[in-house]
Design an enzyme around this catalytic site. Structure first.
Site, PDB file in Angstrom:
ATOM      1  N   LYS A  26       0.846  -1.200   0.000  1.00 23.69           N
ATOM      2  CA  LYS A  26       0.000   0.000   0.000  1.00 23.69           C
ATOM      3  C   LYS A  26       0.882   1.252   0.000  1.00 23.69           C
ATOM      4  O   LYS A  26       2.025   1.198   0.458  1.00 23.69           O
ATOM      5  CB  LYS A  26      -0.849   0.025   1.269  1.00 23.69           C
ATOM      6  CG  LYS A  26      -2.005  -0.956   1.282  1.00 23.69           C
ATOM      7  CD  LYS A  26      -2.817  -0.806   2.555  1.00 23.69           C
ATOM      8  CE  LYS A  26      -3.965  -1.799   2.597  1.00 23.69           C
ATOM      9  NZ  LYS A  26      -4.983  -1.553   1.562  1.00 23.69           N
ATOM     10  N   ARG A  81     -10.546 -11.291   1.459  1.00 26.64           N
ATOM     11  CA  ARG A  81     -11.434 -12.296   0.864  1.00 26.64           C
ATOM     12  C   ARG A  81     -10.801 -13.687   0.872  1.00 26.64           C
ATOM     13  O   ARG A  81     -11.502 -14.687   0.891  1.00 26.64           O
ATOM     14  CB  ARG A  81     -11.822 -11.853  -0.557  1.00 26.64           C
ATOM     15  CG  ARG A  81     -10.658 -11.741  -1.505  1.00 26.64           C
ATOM     16  CD  ARG A  81     -11.008 -10.937  -2.746  1.00 26.64           C
ATOM     17  NE  ARG A  81     -11.043  -9.484  -2.470  1.00 26.64           N
ATOM     18  CZ  ARG A  81     -11.380  -8.572  -3.362  1.00 26.64           C
ATOM     19  NH1 ARG A  81     -11.718  -8.928  -4.585  1.00 26.64           N
ATOM     20  NH2 ARG A  81     -11.378  -7.284  -3.027  1.00 26.64           N
TER      21      ARG A  81
HETATM   22  N1  BES Z   1      -8.192  -3.703   4.249  1.00 24.24           N
HETATM   23  C1  BES Z   1      -8.325  -3.227   2.925  1.00 24.24           C
HETATM   24  C2  BES Z   1      -9.606  -2.428   2.686  1.00 24.24           C
HETATM   25  C3  BES Z   1      -9.751  -1.135   3.438  1.00 24.24           C
HETATM   26  C4  BES Z   1      -9.459   0.078   2.827  1.00 24.24           C
HETATM   27  C5  BES Z   1     -10.244  -1.107   4.720  1.00 24.24           C
HETATM   28  C6  BES Z   1      -9.647   1.268   3.495  1.00 24.24           C
HETATM   29  C7  BES Z   1     -10.428   0.078   5.399  1.00 24.24           C
HETATM   30  C8  BES Z   1     -10.141   1.274   4.778  1.00 24.24           C
HETATM   31  C9  BES Z   1      -8.351  -4.413   1.958  1.00 24.24           C
HETATM   32  O1  BES Z   1      -7.597  -5.514   2.342  1.00 24.24           O
HETATM   33  C10 BES Z   1      -7.782  -3.937   0.665  1.00 24.24           C
HETATM   34  O2  BES Z   1      -6.650  -3.585   0.652  1.00 24.24           O
HETATM   35  N2  BES Z   1      -8.588  -3.941  -0.386  1.00 24.24           N
HETATM   36  C11 BES Z   1      -8.161  -3.511  -1.666  1.00 24.24           C
HETATM   37  C12 BES Z   1      -8.693  -4.488  -2.689  1.00 24.24           C
HETATM   38  C13 BES Z   1      -8.170  -4.260  -4.072  1.00 24.24           C
HETATM   39  C14 BES Z   1      -6.707  -4.598  -4.129  1.00 24.24           C
HETATM   40  C15 BES Z   1      -8.973  -5.136  -5.009  1.00 24.24           C
HETATM   41  C16 BES Z   1      -8.707  -2.112  -1.915  1.00 24.24           C
HETATM   42  O3  BES Z   1      -9.835  -1.851  -1.522  1.00 24.24           O
HETATM   43  O4  BES Z   1      -7.972  -1.295  -2.441  1.00 24.24           O
HETATM   44 MN    MN Z   2      -5.583  -5.340   1.749  1.00 25.69          MN
END
Ligand code: BES
Ligand code: MN
Ligand code: ZN
Length: 505
Positions: free
Chosen positions: A277, A351
């Site tokens: 990230k 997921r």
């Molecule tokens: N934990 C994150 C989602 C999240 C984002 C929670 C902001 C709380 C606040 C999740 O694991 C994630 O990183 N999701 C990605 C999925 C994408 C790579 C398909 C996302 O939402 O960017």
């Molecule tokens: Mn994630």
């Protein structure tokens, strides 16, 4: 917070601060008239000059007089009568809590008498007590003791106006305390920093929770997960030095009944893994176990309330980290269900662990399964911070959850799960891929989960936008909100014939 209930004439009650809700645009109640007389007409004058007339969000704090036993009187605006609801009372209570804290008062009393509202006593009491307690929460474990910092409210006295209401008030106060204990457990766990809360730490806390509340706790460690074939969960965990756990908590409140299963995403820190990230706000990803925290909090409150239901909590707990041993984009995992998954983005890890937890849930012959997860950033884009996304495979379950959300003020909003969205998850070389591209990110995440929730009623709550607050608002202080505990407790109470009513009935 110590809470007691008294049946005592309000005007003779000694307290540092007497709190009273005032409805806007109605002639003053007999109690308010009595107080106004004792205060030489100050309340009436405040109304005349538009300083305070019971408007939402406004308060009037006046000091007592010889004719009054309280040191201060705090009037809190409740808004117009037709807008009166459990939620508006919780917000008024939060305002009262902030005022009391600012004045550094450690105890106060609330006049529940003479509210003359169409809301039942239980609804009014629970709303006030929850609002006051939830708003007064702070996470101060890592702050040095400071006498200059306002202390939390130590004592609350509830004043009832008759014997029969005192009994109802007492019951409601106990219930609210149990609910708030669950919410506070969830908030504490989410606020805890990543260096402290490893999967093992969560398992330890679950074990402790079980010992203290007569729950059963079973922990699967890495060896057990390998033997069982939790390939998706283990894939996410493999980049971290901290070993994963699958935490199982059982509460038995009914005899022969299939359990309701709650699954909570327990990513103790989500760096994204090799699909790292960006640095900005990455610290907030310690909240990626908020679903797990909600499950723990719900089990605690359910046990405290002794709800007549069988409830099982399942928490896949992992850390998502990049390392020489981490999962790579392009890797293919074999999940517990046997389905293979092409991992195209290691940041779509939630997921993966939920897929295995859902497959595992099948072994309990569940009545229904509800998963709670901070799953997608797309959910924050779609709904912001005011509602969690709701998806699933059974309309009745979704409807009941939504209604529970309206009752308790933790709102859910539905998104469609049409089969067309499934196209986005087709892989050339595995049964599924773990990302579906940018369109409808919250839906495609749920569509992924649906493949593992084939044989039971299932609902999915995406709490990515509601688990955390960057700024305090109403009865939610900054940081973890504990979202979902009140929702699920309300849902479960209603499921087993609880007495809760709609907010406006
Ligand atoms: N934990 C994150 C989602 C999240 C984002 C929670 C902001 C709380 C606040 C999740 O694991 C994630 O990183 N999701 C990605 C999925 C994408 C790579 C398909 C996302 O939402 O960017
Ligand atoms: Mn994630
Ligand atoms: Zn995540």
């Amino acid at each position: 917070m110590e809470i007691s209930v008294l049946q005592h004439p309000v005007a003779d009650h000694e307290t540092p601060c007497l709190i009273l809700g005032v409805v806007e645009g109605k002639p003053p109640t007999s109690l308010l008239q009595r107080l106004d007389e004792a205060l030489d007409g100050v309340i009436g004058r405040a109304a005349d000059c538009r300083e305070f007339r019971g408007e939402t969000g406004r308060t009037l704090l006046v000091h007592g007089s010889r004719g009054l036993a309280c040191e201060r009187l705090l009037l809190v605006g409740l808004g117009k009568e037709q807008e009166l609801s459990a939620e508006s009372l919780r917000r008024a209570a939060a305002l009262a809590a902030a005022t009391v804290r600012e004045r550094r008062l450690e105890s106060c009393s609330l006049a529940l008498a003479h509210l003359n509202s169409r809301l039942p006593v239980a609804v009014v009491t629970e709303a006030w007590v929850e609002g006051l307690q939830l708003a007064d929460y702070r996470f101060e474990r890592y702050l040095a003791a400071d006498p200059g910092r306002p202390a939390p409210l130590a004592r609350l006295t509830l004043l009832a106006d008759s014997d029969s209401t005192a009994t109802a008030v007492r019951q409601s106060a106990l219930r609210s305390q149990a609910v708030c204990q669950g919410v506070f457990l969830a908030r504490d766990l989410v606020n805890e920093p990543g260096n402290i809360k490893s999967p093992a730490f969560l398992a330890e806390r679950a074990t402790q929770l079980a010992a203290e509340n007569d729950l059963e706790c079973t922990i699967l460690d890495r060896g057990a997960l390998e033997r069982e074939g939790f390939g998706a969960l283990l894939g996410v965990a493999q980049g971290s030095l901290r070993e994963p756990r699958l935490i199982q908590l059982n509460y038995r409140g009914a005899t022969d009944e299939q359990p309701v299963i709650l699954i909570g995403k327990g990513v103790v820190f989500d760096s994204g893994g090799i699909s790292l990230k960006p640095g900005e706000n990455m610290d907030q990803m310690k909240m990626d176990m908020a679903g797990a925290a909600t499950v723990f909090g719900t089990l605690l409150t359910t046990a405290l309330l002794r709800l007549p239901v069988n409830l099982t909590g399942l928490v896949p707990a992992v850390e998502n980290m990049p390392s020489g041993n981490a999962l790579r984009p392009g890797d293919i995992l074999t999940s517990l269900s046997g389905k293979t998954i092409e991992v195209l983005n290691t940041d779509a890890e939630g997921r993966l662990i939920l897929a295995d937890a859902l497959s595992y849930a099948q072994r309990f012959a569940p009545r229904e399964v509800i998963d709670v997860a901070t799953l997608t950033g797309a959910c924050v884009i779609a709904l912001g911070h005011h509602a969690a996304a709701l998806l699933g495979n059974h309309q009745g379950l979704l409807r009941r959850l939504r209604l529970a959300g309206e009752v308790c003020g933790e709102r859910l909003w539905p998104l469609p799960l049409w089969k067309e969205y499934g196209q986005q998850l087709k892989s050339e070389i595995a049964d599924l891929k773990n990302i579906g591209g940018r369109p409808a990110g919250t839906i495609t995440a749920a569509a992924f989960l649906e493949h593992f929730a084939r044989d039971f009623r299932w609902a999915h709550l995406d709490i990515a936008g509601t688990a955390w607050q960057e700024k305090a608002a109403d009865y939610r202080p900054v940081g973890a909100t504990g979202f979902g505990v009140r929702l699920l407790v309300t849902y479960l109470s209603r499921l087993c014939g609880g007495t809760e009513k709609r907010p406006d009935s």
